[in-house]
Enzyme design. Sequence first.
Site, PDB file in Angstrom:
ATOM      1  N   ARG A   1       0.844  -1.197   0.000  1.00 25.00           N
ATOM      2  CA  ARG A   1       0.000   0.000   0.000  1.00 25.00           C
ATOM      3  C   ARG A   1       0.880   1.248   0.000  1.00 25.00           C
ATOM      4  O   ARG A   1       1.506   1.577   0.995  1.00 25.00           O
ATOM      5  CB  ARG A   1      -0.938   0.021   1.218  1.00 25.00           C
TER       6      ARG A   1
ATOM      7  N   ASP B   1      -3.943   3.008  14.137  1.00 23.21           N
ATOM      8  CA  ASP B   1      -3.183   3.664  13.081  1.00 23.21           C
ATOM      9  C   ASP B   1      -3.795   5.027  12.834  1.00 23.21           C
ATOM     10  O   ASP B   1      -4.634   5.496  13.611  1.00 23.21           O
ATOM     11  CB  ASP B   1      -3.108   2.803  11.819  1.00 23.21           C
TER      12      ASP B   1
END
Length: 555
Positions: free
Chosen positions: A177, A457
């Site tokens: 990613r 996160d």
Amino acid sequence: MPALNLSHAQLFAPVSAEAQFAPSATTVADILTRDALQFVVLLHRTFNKRRLELLANRATQLAALDAGTAKLDFLPETSRIRDDPAWQGPPLAPGLINRSTEITGPPLRNMLINALNSPVNTYMTDFEDSLAPTWDNVTYGQVNLYDAVRDQVAFTTPRKEYKLNQSFATSPTVIVRPRGWHMEEKHLYIDGEPCSASLFDFALYFFHNARELIALGKGPYFYLPKMEHHLEARLWNDVFNVAQDYLAIPRGTIRATVLIETLPAAFQMEEIIFELRQHSSGLNCGRWDYIFSTIKKLRNDPSHILPNRDLVTMTSPFMDAYVKRLINTCHRRGVHAMGGMAAQIPIKDDQAANDAAMAKVRNDKIRELTNGHDGSWVAHPALAPICNEVFSDMGTPNQIYFIPDVNITTADLLNTNCANAKITTDGIKVNLDIGLQYMEAWLRGSGCVPINNLMEDAATAEVSRCQLYQWVKHGITLQDTNERITPEITARILQEQVDTLAAKSPFGDKNQFALAAKYFLPEITGEKFSDFLTTLLYDEIVTKTDAPVDLASLK
């Protein structure tokens, strides 16, 4: 390939003592070669103007939503794509047929090895929400992937030996990613402007590893984050075509899964798959970012106030609708529909709490399987067996054949009513605690942070920030005290949290809680609303040198 001979220290400096990376025979100079940087420059010069135009379009659309002159809905100009039943995504790619359990995490060397040794099918290696983009983190992340692909990632510490249990070829399939279109790599300038972080991350991984991955029977695979419009997917598709042509690799070799983690993208799922077509490997429910985006886009509308974050669940009407539409869309088009993150981590000192947490994970995965997902995410290797067991009930590598009979409307996607909705002082404290702890760790270079037995996160910190802004803006009344939420209340509790957290920080006076609070305060008192926390904080972790490197001379 010869290294580019640049004098600026931040390009080829050895990793700092504080960075969590192991020694490697591969250096940053082996990654930032002249040929690799020429490829970065080519992609940036070809596509950055369009990237900036698309980001400007986001700002225009948000301003219209804020002003009440526009509403979110399915696009009439793309109805032909949605109404055409004939078109399909490509055949499933090697290594991406069974994705029933995906683990995620940043490309730190030890975490990369642990993920590849986990009993999972695929591994999303993350340069975005779980990685603070310091120069060390970004460049050594590329070093670590380069080494892993070539089975040279092992290392030893005084306490532990890290090595792959099997070759990379037979390990879980890696899906990288890159950072989102909104992010920049300010350590590297091209023609006087910062390099696109998306193109930088993609280009280096693809340039160095694409041929090796194909030879191993897999391929260069990616997860694409934070998109808000199908034209942003078209931009990625064009990048893929140019990149494959540049290395003389057949078009369609790259595959990309798009995270549907913004509210506008939920209205353009079919268009996004259509734009990627031969490169599409499906969609994923990025649940926490989706909640963040929903608050962000609807923050000025008092009819869309979300309650305490623990009450915003996957069974909330707007979340349930988005999930079911995603599964229906993907399976009608022949691609994977991936589930969301189980962020729990093992609770080692409390068996009862650990059992309850694992039961929550199991129930979440059963819900995803029952809805029709082809697989799901976990944040910790210990959760993989639970996900594996649940999804083994499919009896097949995926359930793309199953097309749920649903008809999700605009009203369904915007139905933010939540059961037992309430907003309390504890809700404020939880949001401030998570936001502060995550931002403080991010400023120290860590983007993957265990907080209260969850792996947090950037997305979860964004939810905390946006909720507090929304509650203050609309003067919500707390149900436990009957007080109105004011800037003074959130500022006071923020300072109390800073004092408490700083006093017990293991980093002593080197903790970053005061700096985190400086940035957090205007956001949670309604003074301002930044686009992303990561871009708000980014300049604090950019390496301070005499000047950034500008690659204007590279042709």
